[in-house]
Motif scaffolding. Structure first.
Motif, mmCIF file in Angstrom:
data_model
loop_
_atom_site.group_PDB
_atom_site.id
_atom_site.type_symbol
_atom_site.label_atom_id
_atom_site.label_comp_id
_atom_site.label_asym_id
_atom_site.label_seq_id
_atom_site.Cartn_x
_atom_site.Cartn_y
_atom_site.Cartn_z
ATOM 1 N N ILE A 131 0.867 -1.287 0.085
ATOM 2 C CA ILE A 131 0.080 -0.005 0.188
ATOM 3 C C ILE A 131 0.853 1.099 0.028
ATOM 4 C CG2 ILE A 131 -1.745 1.313 1.260
ATOM 5 C CD1 ILE A 131 -2.534 -1.402 2.635
ATOM 6 N N PRO A 132 0.746 2.384 -0.957
ATOM 7 C CA PRO A 132 1.392 3.488 -0.901
ATOM 8 C C PRO A 132 1.791 3.931 0.986
ATOM 9 C CG PRO A 132 -0.135 3.617 -2.490
ATOM 10 C CD PRO A 132 -0.590 2.554 -1.782
ATOM 11 N N LEU A 133 3.041 4.127 0.918
ATOM 12 C CA LEU A 133 3.609 4.707 2.175
ATOM 13 C C LEU A 133 3.505 4.025 3.230
ATOM 14 C CD1 LEU A 133 2.094 8.216 1.804
ATOM 15 C CD2 LEU A 133 4.332 7.535 1.010
ATOM 16 N N SER A 134 3.215 2.465 2.947
ATOM 17 C CA SER A 134 3.073 1.519 4.067
ATOM 18 C C SER A 134 4.690 0.593 3.945
ATOM 19 C CB SER A 134 2.104 0.489 3.940
ATOM 20 O OG SER A 134 2.132 -0.445 2.776
ATOM 21 N N LEU A 135 4.896 0.071 5.022
ATOM 22 C CA LEU A 135 6.074 -0.758 4.962
ATOM 23 C C LEU A 135 5.468 -2.141 5.348
ATOM 24 C CD1 LEU A 135 8.340 1.473 7.061
ATOM 25 C CD2 LEU A 135 8.488 1.182 4.568
ATOM 26 N N VAL A 136 5.953 -3.373 4.526
ATOM 27 C CA VAL A 136 5.334 -4.447 4.480
ATOM 28 C C VAL A 136 6.595 -5.652 4.628
ATOM 29 C CG1 VAL A 136 3.248 -4.115 3.242
ATOM 30 C CG2 VAL A 136 5.299 -4.769 1.933
ATOM 31 N N ALA A 137 6.211 -6.701 5.061
ATOM 32 C CA ALA A 137 7.372 -7.844 4.992
ATOM 33 C C ALA A 137 8.286 -7.351 6.235
ATOM 34 C CB ALA A 137 7.823 -8.254 3.799
ATOM 35 N N ASN A 138 7.777 -6.991 7.162
ATOM 36 C CA ASN A 138 8.905 -6.433 8.383
ATOM 37 C C ASN A 138 9.270 -7.824 9.001
ATOM 38 O OD1 ASN A 138 8.265 -3.960 7.730
ATOM 39 N ND2 ASN A 138 6.752 -3.748 9.123
ATOM 40 N N TYR A 139 10.481 -8.224 9.275
ATOM 41 C CA TYR A 139 10.915 -9.064 10.136
ATOM 42 C C TYR A 139 11.934 -8.898 11.441
ATOM 43 C CZ TYR A 139 15.756 -8.967 8.452
ATOM 44 O OH TYR A 139 16.991 -8.739 8.271
ATOM 45 N N ARG A 140 11.951 -9.871 12.332
ATOM 46 C CA ARG A 140 13.048 -9.854 13.370
ATOM 47 C C ARG A 140 13.303 -11.203 13.590
ATOM 48 N NH1 ARG A 140 10.101 -10.585 18.056
ATOM 49 N NH2 ARG A 140 8.061 -10.012 17.824
ATOM 50 N N MET A 141 14.640 -11.317 13.809
ATOM 51 C CA MET A 141 15.013 -12.774 14.405
ATOM 52 C C MET A 141 16.170 -12.702 15.317
ATOM 53 S SD MET A 141 16.336 -14.585 10.909
ATOM 54 C CE MET A 141 17.636 -13.619 9.698
ATOM 55 N N ALA A 142 16.459 -13.895 16.014
ATOM 56 C CA ALA A 142 17.597 -13.943 16.932
ATOM 57 C C ALA A 142 17.699 -15.372 17.376
ATOM 58 C CB ALA A 142 17.379 -13.320 18.551
ATOM 59 N N LEU A 143 19.173 -15.800 17.178
ATOM 60 C CA LEU A 143 19.493 -17.107 17.179
ATOM 61 C C LEU A 143 20.279 -17.136 18.425
ATOM 62 C CD1 LEU A 143 19.157 -19.819 15.788
ATOM 63 C CD2 LEU A 143 21.621 -19.316 14.721
ATOM 64 N N THR A 144 19.979 -17.863 19.543
ATOM 65 C CA THR A 144 20.937 -17.861 20.717
ATOM 66 C C THR A 144 21.148 -19.281 21.351
ATOM 67 O OG1 THR A 144 18.582 -17.784 22.067
ATOM 68 C CG2 THR A 144 19.722 -15.536 21.628
ATOM 69 N N SER A 145 22.017 -19.356 22.115
ATOM 70 C CA SER A 145 22.515 -20.581 22.838
ATOM 71 C C SER A 145 22.322 -20.417 24.262
ATOM 72 C CB SER A 145 23.787 -20.922 22.388
ATOM 73 O OG SER A 145 24.273 -22.061 23.224
ATOM 74 N N SER A 146 21.934 -21.472 24.875
ATOM 75 C CA SER A 146 21.896 -21.527 26.213
ATOM 76 C C SER A 146 23.516 -21.784 27.061
ATOM 77 C CB SER A 146 21.021 -22.285 26.946
ATOM 78 O OG SER A 146 21.231 -23.448 26.778
ATOM 79 N N SER A 147 24.333 -22.355 26.248
ATOM 80 C CA SER A 147 25.853 -22.689 26.685
ATOM 81 C C SER A 147 26.423 -21.753 26.992
ATOM 82 C CB SER A 147 26.386 -23.500 25.397
ATOM 83 O OG SER A 147 27.680 -23.996 25.952
ATOM 84 N N PRO A 148 27.152 -21.915 28.490
ATOM 85 C CA PRO A 148 28.100 -21.061 28.720
ATOM 86 C C PRO A 148 29.321 -20.945 27.811
ATOM 87 C CG PRO A 148 28.016 -22.892 30.220
ATOM 88 C CD PRO A 148 27.012 -23.101 29.224
#
Length: 243
Positions: A123-140
Motif C-alpha cells: 500500500i502506498p507509504l506503508s512498509l510490509v514484510a517486516n521481520y526480526r529474528m534472534a539465534l541464541t544458545s544457552s551454553s556458557p
C-alpha cells in the motif's frame, strides 16, 4: 535527550527512509529489517554452540520459510536442522520460537535464515514484510558474532547484531555487494546525554571498509544495509567489529 531509545534508520536504494524498532538482545546472532520482497532472503551470522540453539523472531504480512543451518565451521558444508513456515496471509505479526537440541556435546556453528515466497500487495507509504529474528544458545561456552550477516535484497533493508560499545570505541564496518548499496552504522540502545545524529556512518557505495571512532556517549550500535531495486536483487554480506 533523556533516556531515549535510538531508532535505526537506513536509506534503501530507492532513496526512501525507513525505520526499524529494537531487535533481539545484544550478543545474539540477530537481525531485523523491512520491505522484503518475494524471493528476498536474510541470514544471521554464526553462533558456535555445544548444546544447540533457539530461534525466535517474527514475520509480518507475508509468508516464507525459516531455516536453521548447522556446520562444522562457517566455511563448511551446511545441514538444515530446522525448517518451519514463516508468517501468514492474514494481516499481523506471526512469531516463531523453536529450539534445535544437539545430540551430543560437540561444538557446531549455526545460523538462521528467512526467505519470502509471498508478500501482501504494498500500500502506498506503508512498509510490509517486516521481520526480526534472534539465534541464541544457552551454553556458557557459546561464541557469538562469527562471520558476516548475509542477505539478498530488492529495495529492502537488513540489519545485524546490536553491539554494545565502550565510550569512544572505534568500530570497523566491512561489507560486499554487487550493486549500489547504502551502508550505515546506527546508534541504538539507551543513553542520557547523546544528542548527535542517528547514525555514526552513512555511505552509498558497492563495497565498504570503513573505520569510525564513536562519540563517547554512544553505548550501542548496529549496521543496516539497503540494497537492490524492483528489478534487481543484490547479494550483500556485512560485519561490524570493535577495533
Amino acid at each position: 535527550m533523556n533516556a531515549v531509545k535510538r531508532i535505526m534508520i537506513v536509506a534503501v536504494a530507492a532513496g526512501a527512509l525507513i525505520t526499524v524498532g529494537a531487535v533481539s538482545p545484544a550478543g545474539a546472532a540477530d537481525g531485523a529489517g523491512q520491505g522484503l520482497k518475494v524471493g528476498d532472503s536474510v541470514c544471521t551470522d554464526w553462533v558456535q554452540s555445544d548444546n544447540g540453539v533457539r530461534l525466535t523472531g517474527a514475520l509480518d504480512d507475508s509468508t516464507g520459510e525459516w531455516t536453521v543451518r548447522k556446520a562444522d565451521s562457517p566455511s563448511g558444508a551446511e545441514t538444515v536442522v530446522l525448517r518451519a513456515s514463516a508468517g501468514s496471509r492474514t494481516a499481523g505479526e506471526v512469531p516463531i520460537d523453536r529450539t534445535v537440541t544437539a545430540a551430543g556435546t560437540e561444538d557446531f556453528v549455526y545460523r538462521a535464515c528467512l526467505s519470502l515466497d509471498w508478500v501482501v500487495k504494498p500500500i502506498p507509504l506503508s512498509l510490509v514484510a517486516n521481520y526480526r529474528m534472534a539465534l541464541t544458545s544457552s551454553s556458557p561456552r557459546a561464541v557469538n558474532d562469527i562471520g558476516p550477516h548475509t542477505a539478498k535484497l530488492s529495495a529492502a533493508q537488513a540489519c545485524g547484531d546490536r553491539t554494545a560499545v565502550q565510550p569512544g570505541a572505534t568500530v570497523r564496518l566491512t561489507g560486499t555487494s554487487t550493486g549500489r548499496t547504502s551502508w550505515s552504522i546506527n546508534v541504538t540502545g539507551n543513553t542520557n546525554n547523546y544528542e548527535g545524529p542517528w547514525y555514526a556512518l552513512f555511505e552509498t557505495v558497492e563495497d565498504i571498509d570503513a573505520t569510525v571512532t564513536l562519540d563517547p556517549e554512544i553505548t550501542e550500535v548496529t549496521v543496516c544495509v539497503g540494497a537492490g531495486d524492483a528489478d534487481h536483487r543484490v547479494p550483500v554480506a556485512f560485519e561490524l567489529s570493535v577495533v
